[in-house]
Design a protein around this motif. Sequence first.
Motif, short mmCIF file in Angstrom:
data_model
loop_
_atom_site.label_atom_id
_atom_site.label_comp_id
_atom_site.label_asym_id
_atom_site.label_seq_id
_atom_site.Cartn_x
_atom_site.Cartn_y
_atom_site.Cartn_z
N ASP A 106 0.51 -1.21 0.05
CA ASP A 106 -0.23 -0.42 0.71
C ASP A 106 0.97 1.60 0.24
OD1 ASP A 106 -1.44 2.12 0.58
OD2 ASP A 106 -2.92 1.65 2.31
N LEU A 107 1.63 1.93 -1.38
CA LEU A 107 1.84 3.16 -0.95
C LEU A 107 1.28 4.61 -1.06
CD1 LEU A 107 3.21 2.14 -5.10
CD2 LEU A 107 4.00 1.58 -2.40
N SER A 108 0.01 4.10 0.20
CA SER A 108 -0.53 5.88 0.16
C SER A 108 0.32 6.50 1.26
CB SER A 108 -2.00 5.21 0.97
OG SER A 108 -1.79 3.93 1.46
N THR A 109 1.15 5.53 2.33
CA THR A 109 2.30 6.58 3.34
C THR A 109 3.30 6.38 2.94
OG1 THR A 109 1.97 4.57 4.40
CG2 THR A 109 0.22 6.35 4.96
N SER A 110 3.30 5.94 1.15
CA SER A 110 5.16 5.63 0.81
C SER A 110 5.65 7.22 1.45
CB SER A 110 5.50 4.87 0.12
OG SER A 110 4.31 5.41 -0.84
N GLU A 111 7.93 6.86 0.64
CA GLU A 111 7.54 8.16 0.37
C GLU A 111 8.79 7.85 -0.84
OE1 GLU A 111 9.34 8.13 4.83
OE2 GLU A 111 10.60 7.93 3.76
N SER A 112 8.98 9.16 -2.02
CA SER A 112 9.86 9.00 -3.26
C SER A 112 11.30 8.69 -2.55
CB SER A 112 10.05 10.23 -3.21
OG SER A 112 10.32 11.17 -2.93
N PRO A 113 12.28 8.66 -3.65
CA PRO A 113 14.04 7.91 -3.17
C PRO A 113 14.08 9.74 -2.82
CG PRO A 113 12.98 6.53 -4.89
CD PRO A 113 11.67 7.51 -4.69
N GLU A 114 13.67 10.13 -3.65
CA GLU A 114 14.47 11.57 -3.22
C GLU A 114 14.62 12.64 -2.39
OE1 GLU A 114 13.35 11.17 -7.86
OE2 GLU A 114 12.31 11.28 -5.44
N PHE A 115 13.35 11.98 -1.36
CA PHE A 115 12.48 12.11 0.67
C PHE A 115 13.81 12.18 0.89
CE2 PHE A 115 10.51 11.33 4.48
CZ PHE A 115 10.27 12.50 4.56
N ILE A 116 14.12 11.27 0.86
CA ILE A 116 15.45 10.73 2.04
C ILE A 116 16.92 11.50 1.64
CG2 ILE A 116 17.00 9.20 2.48
CD1 ILE A 116 14.13 8.41 3.15
N GLY A 148 4.95 17.48 -2.83
CA GLY A 148 4.57 18.18 -1.97
C GLY A 148 4.16 17.92 -0.42
N LYS A 149 3.81 16.74 -0.39
CA LYS A 149 3.11 15.64 1.11
C LYS A 149 3.92 15.57 2.10
CE LYS A 149 -0.21 13.20 -1.44
NZ LYS A 149 -0.87 11.78 -1.93
N SER A 150 3.81 15.56 3.33
CA SER A 150 4.55 14.99 4.40
C SER A 150 4.46 13.73 5.06
CB SER A 150 4.29 15.68 5.24
OG SER A 150 5.12 15.51 7.04
N PRO A 151 5.16 12.63 4.34
CA PRO A 151 4.92 11.36 4.53
C PRO A 151 5.06 11.13 6.08
CG PRO A 151 6.90 11.44 3.11
CD PRO A 151 5.96 12.82 3.96
N PRO A 152 4.07 9.74 6.82
CA PRO A 152 3.72 9.61 8.28
C PRO A 152 5.39 9.30 8.42
CG PRO A 152 2.98 7.97 7.24
CD PRO A 152 3.22 8.99 6.19
N ALA A 153 5.58 9.58 10.14
CA ALA A 153 7.10 8.83 10.81
C ALA A 153 6.50 7.72 11.00
CB ALA A 153 7.52 9.42 11.68
N LEU A 154 7.15 6.56 11.04
CA LEU A 154 6.47 5.21 10.74
C LEU A 154 7.71 4.69 12.37
CD1 LEU A 154 6.79 3.16 7.91
CD2 LEU A 154 4.65 4.40 8.74
N THR A 155 6.90 4.25 13.58
CA THR A 155 7.67 3.66 14.71
C THR A 155 7.72 2.18 14.61
OG1 THR A 155 5.27 2.90 15.71
CG2 THR A 155 6.32 5.05 15.91
N LEU A 156 8.22 1.54 15.68
CA LEU A 156 8.94 0.31 15.59
C LEU A 156 6.97 -0.85 15.70
CD1 LEU A 156 10.63 -2.01 16.09
CD2 LEU A 156 10.45 -1.89 18.52
#
Length: 270
Positions: free
Chosen positions: A212-222, A259-267
């Motif tokens: 599910d890519l809804s909360t994913s990040e682009s490689p450029e984001f890193i 333009g999105k702010s991906p969620p910060a995943l936790t353990l």
Amino acid sequence: MTSEREQHGAPAGNLALVTGASRGVGRGVALGLLAAGFRVYVTGRSIDQADLPPEMRRLRCDHLKDEQTARVFDAIRSECGRLDLLVNCAWGGYERMAEGGAFTWPAPFWDQPMHRWTGMMDAGVRAAFVCSAHAARMMTPRHRGLIVNISFWAAQRHLGNTIYGIAKAATDKMTSDMAVELKPYDIPVISLYPGLVRTEAVLAAAESGAFDLSTSESPEFIGRVINGLFHDPNLMTRTGQVLVAAAVAKEFGVLDIDGKSPPALTLADI
């Protein structure tokens, strides 16, 4: 015979080396840093065929071979005389995940093919160690630089297979101990955890419903996050730490390319 450095002088702007930049997270980091104004050197076994802008300096390198890694740093030293940022992305752990029609990635440790150890520990952890040693020799005389090791949550819980966990835990411990030894030289070392990154492999798997890519990040984001860290005047207070890329992005106000702010995943999310 004069070198490029002698002919043109040391280059202006910050200089970054991104290993394993032919594809995936490494390629995205390189693109993000280039967009942020870095002069970017990139390495990889297939870097000559990589879809990267001509402004990047490509140095073909198999980081399993120390002599090839040494030549990369010799070239940077000769052409530029310095290195401001090293991002260790080289990693062979996702190759040959299926063999003979069987998906061997999640197999128990006693059934794991030994090439997976080589891909994760030698092409991953050892390559990062060797590159960091070369980088430190260039950074310590100037008391300036940043080393970022790309890691993941497998360091903290079982994800996929035992070798994966060993490799990521070793990366985080390597970061912590390198930070102790580099602290007198004011050079921070960080382990950075991406979230679900839309790499070529992830996008292909998503077509079959695997992700599910809804909360994913682009490689450029890193790359954008690393640029934010590089310019943080208080970065030394974080040296040796594990940082979650999306959490750092929220702190710095860094957005993804959409333009999105991906969620910060936790353990607990993993």
